[in-house]
Design an enzyme around this catalytic site. Structure first.
Site, PDB file in Angstrom:
ATOM      1  N   GLU A 223      37.721  -2.384 119.573  1.00  0.00           N
ATOM      2  CA  GLU A 223      37.533  -1.632 118.288  1.00  0.00           C
ATOM      3  C   GLU A 223      38.422  -2.437 116.900  1.00  0.00           C
ATOM      4  OE1 GLU A 223      37.322   2.935 119.576  1.00  0.00           O
ATOM      5  OE2 GLU A 223      39.155   1.983 119.332  1.00  0.00           O
ATOM      6  N   PRO A 224      37.989  -3.439 116.899  1.00  0.00           N
ATOM      7  CA  PRO A 224      38.792  -4.338 115.783  1.00  0.00           C
ATOM      8  C   PRO A 224      38.268  -3.649 114.309  1.00  0.00           C
ATOM      9  CG  PRO A 224      36.849  -5.595 116.492  1.00  0.00           C
ATOM     10  CD  PRO A 224      36.838  -4.589 117.404  1.00  0.00           C
ATOM     11  N   GLY A 225      39.314  -3.564 113.503  1.00  0.00           N
ATOM     12  CA  GLY A 225      38.837  -2.969 112.077  1.00  0.00           C
ATOM     13  C   GLY A 225      39.400  -4.163 111.247  1.00  0.00           C
ATOM     14  N   ARG A 226      40.543  -4.009 110.984  1.00  0.00           N
ATOM     15  CA  ARG A 226      41.604  -4.954 109.937  1.00  0.00           C
ATOM     16  C   ARG A 226      40.977  -6.387 110.258  1.00  0.00           C
ATOM     17  NH1 ARG A 226      46.326  -3.858 107.785  1.00  0.00           N
ATOM     18  NH2 ARG A 226      46.891  -2.569 109.447  1.00  0.00           N
TER      19      ARG A 226
ATOM     20  N   ARG B 140      48.820   0.044  99.866  1.00  0.00           N
ATOM     21  CA  ARG B 140      49.739  -0.878 101.036  1.00  0.00           C
ATOM     22  C   ARG B 140      51.226  -1.419 100.388  1.00  0.00           C
ATOM     23  NH1 ARG B 140      48.445  -4.595 103.720  1.00  0.00           N
ATOM     24  NH2 ARG B 140      48.952  -3.806 105.653  1.00  0.00           N
TER      25      ARG B 140
ATOM     26  N   TYR C 104      53.831   0.556 103.142  1.00  0.00           N
ATOM     27  CA  TYR C 104      54.117  -0.243 103.858  1.00  0.00           C
ATOM     28  C   TYR C 104      55.386  -1.422 103.698  1.00  0.00           C
ATOM     29  CZ  TYR C 104      49.907   1.467 106.426  1.00  0.00           C
ATOM     30  OH  TYR C 104      48.927   2.253 106.581  1.00  0.00           O
TER      31      TYR C 104
ATOM     32  N   CYS D  45      52.509   5.487  87.103  1.00  0.00           N
ATOM     33  CA  CYS D  45      53.738   6.085  86.602  1.00  0.00           C
ATOM     34  C   CYS D  45      54.564   6.367  87.900  1.00  0.00           C
ATOM     35  CB  CYS D  45      53.478   7.419  85.799  1.00  0.00           C
ATOM     36  SG  CYS D  45      52.638   7.116  84.364  1.00  0.00           S
TER      37      CYS D  45
ATOM     38  N   TYR E 247      41.713  -1.599 104.441  1.00  0.00           N
ATOM     39  CA  TYR E 247      42.701  -0.540 104.162  1.00  0.00           C
ATOM     40  C   TYR E 247      42.977  -0.639 102.572  1.00  0.00           C
ATOM     41  CZ  TYR E 247      42.812  -0.175 108.976  1.00  0.00           C
ATOM     42  OH  TYR E 247      42.247  -0.093 110.369  1.00  0.00           O
TER      43      TYR E 247
HETATM   44  C1  LIG Z   1      42.533   2.172 113.244  1.00  0.00           C
HETATM   45  C2  LIG Z   1      42.057   1.998 114.495  1.00  0.00           C
HETATM   46  C3  LIG Z   1      41.491   0.900 115.105  1.00  0.00           C
HETATM   47  C4  LIG Z   1      41.556  -0.198 114.335  1.00  0.00           C
HETATM   48  O1  LIG Z   1      42.682  -0.765 113.938  1.00  0.00           O
HETATM   49  P1  LIG Z   1      42.870  -2.281 113.427  1.00  0.00           P
HETATM   50  O2  LIG Z   1      44.226  -2.511 113.354  1.00  0.00           O
HETATM   51  O3  LIG Z   1      42.255  -1.849 111.943  1.00  0.00           O
HETATM   52  O4  LIG Z   1      41.987  -2.983 114.134  1.00  0.00           O
HETATM   53  C5  LIG Z   1      40.894   1.019 116.276  1.00  0.00           C
HETATM   54  N1  LIG Z   1      40.850   2.191 117.080  1.00  0.00           N
HETATM   55  C6  LIG Z   1      41.534   3.087 116.683  1.00  0.00           C
HETATM   56  C7  LIG Z   1      41.294   4.610 117.628  1.00  0.00           C
HETATM   57  C8  LIG Z   1      41.967   3.433 115.513  1.00  0.00           C
HETATM   58  O5  LIG Z   1      42.524   4.415 115.033  1.00  0.00           O
END
Ligand SMILES: *Cc1c(COP(=O)(O)O)cnc(C)c1O
Length: 427
Positions: A286-289, A326, A330, A357, A386
């Site tokens: 499940e890649p996102g970033r 971000r 972070y 502000c 993000y």
């Molecule tokens: C956020 C998330 C991801 C993706 O994370 P990245 O760091 O963006 O790859 C995958 N699985 C789950 C369940 C998440 O909450």
């Protein structure tokens, strides 16, 4: 077609002159490269989906989600993760196939669960026993049987920022492997008439450069598969290993190719399954970033420049924490360039301040740039993940537009918010 000579002092992205994009659409502006997104999708297909059979990839859409993004992801043959009713709604409206949607979240509401059941979402990743009961009763009411995975807290510390570390024992996510909770959960799922338990899910954290957390978690999960087979007779069909693969933001970030993670995940699962004499489950990532982070940049226009002698020079830009929280959240650091002064020497040191502000609204400290003046275009790189998805309207600042670029062509995919839009719900 008119041939445009590239202007060497300008920064080009996706074949487009970013200075022209700033003029055409105004700033702040999110610019996403479709070519880059497609390259990453290709890497997923070549190095994971085609290389290993019985695998699936889903894009964690919380990183960057628009209907156009859903259409691109579908065309690229990948599924989608959602974590809220709003994300699910976006996928629905984009016509994304619901069987390829995975629904996450540590506290899904009744309304969200009903929405997921009604629309036949492919998998629901159940976080806790309360949710299991709720889901079963909703599925019963709709006369459906929902396929689920349990989210497991593997008890692995990933070495990343505390706010994006999710796999440790003390976590708000998932079912802990302490005591007997998981056995009870599995028994309960098996006994639930409107639920089909397919397997397990974990997600150890985000922005990781080291595959050791994934390897540790996989070992723990395959052991769990074996324990549950021996104690309850439960056969795990699916193992979802989450995302978290790191990208390049700033010097010191050693981003790795996808296969660095996926080869290690697949080899470890194979070895461990062999060790316990288990059948290989379907493996999901499940890649996102990783999929969108480096595909995006943000354009800002320089306004006020404030030099405090012997202290620091603040450069004010027309965006800040509302479009990129971000750095404040972070302490995230970004590479910044001046889009219209690419061939000038960097001989001044500045700090880039957002327009909110809050003294914490600083997007970048100690940046080396050419001599700046009002009207210059600053570009923050690697803002594809993000940023747009985390943007707010703090100080009643309208969210920027999003432009998709591909092969020298730009197209608006999200309009800039207007002041009227900001008041649309006010009575
Ligand atoms: C956020 C998330 C991801 C993706 O994370 P990245 O760091 O963006 O790859 C995958 N699985 C789950 C369940 C998440 O909450």
């Amino acid at each position: 077609m008119k041939v445009i000579e590239p202007i060497s002092s300008h920064f080009y992205f996706g074949g487009c002159d970013t200075v022209q994009l700033a003029k055409k659409y105004g700033t702040p502006l999110y610019v996403m490269s479709e070519d880059y997104i497609c390259e990453r999708c290709k890497e997923i297909r070549e190095d994971f989906l085609k290389k290993y059979e019985n695998t699936k990839a889903v894009y964690a859409s919380k990183a960057f989600l628009t209907m156009e993004m859903c259409r691109i992801i579908e065309r690229e043959g990948i599924g989608i993760d959602v974590v809220s009713g709003g994300e699910l709604y976006t996928a629905l409206k984009a016509g994304f196939p619901m069987e390829k949607v995975i629904f996450h979240g540590n506290n899904k509401t009744l309304e969200e669960i009903e929405m997921a059941v009604k629309n036949n979402v492919g998998r629901i990743v159940v976080d806790n026993l309360y949710e299991l009961e709720l889901l079963n009763s909703v599925a019963q009411a709709f006369g459906k049987k929902m396929k689920i995975l349990f989210r497991i807290t593997p008890g692995v510390d990933s070495h990343t920022h505390k706010y994006i570390s999710t796999g440790q024992v003390d976590s708000k996510f998932g079912i802990p492997l302490k005591g007997n909770i998981i056995n009870e959960a599995i028994k309960k799922a098996i006994d639930s008439s409107n639920i089909e338990l397919m397997g397990f899910h974990f997600h150890v954290g985000s922005q990781l450069f080291d595959n050791s957390s994934h390897i540790k978690a996989v070992k723990i999960l395959v052991k769990l598969m074996n324990d549950m087979k021996e104690s309850i007779g439960f056969i795990t069909k699916e193992l979802n290993t989450g995302g978290g693969f790191g990208i390049y933001y700033f010097e010191g970030d050693e981003s790795k190719p996808l296969r660095y993670f996926t080869d290690a995940i697949m080899e470890t699962i194979k070895e461990e399954c062999h060790k316990y004499d288990l059948l290989m489950p379907t493996v999901i990532i499940e890649p996102g970033r990783w999929l969108v982070g480096e595909a995006g940049i943000t354009l800002y226009t320089v306004g006020s420049i404030k030099e405090i002698p012997n202290v620091r020079t603040y450069v004010g830009i027309d965006g800040g924490m509302p479009d990129n929280p971000r750095p404040a959240l972070y302490g995230a650091k970004y590479e910044v360039i001046v889009a219209n002064k690419m061939n000038q020497e960097k001989n001044s040191l500045v700090t880039v301040a957002g327009k909110c502000c809050e003294s914490g609204d600083i997007l970048r400290y100690d940046l080396k740039v050419p001599k700046l003046e009002a009207g210059d275009i600053l570009i923050f790189k690697s803002t594809g993940a993000y940023n747009y998805s985390m943007a707010s309207n703090y100080n009643k600042i309208p969210r920027p537009a999003v432009v998709m670029v591909s092969n020298g062509i730009d197209r608006l995919i999200v309009k800039r918010e207007t002041y009227e839009y900001l008041l649309r719900n006010e009575l």
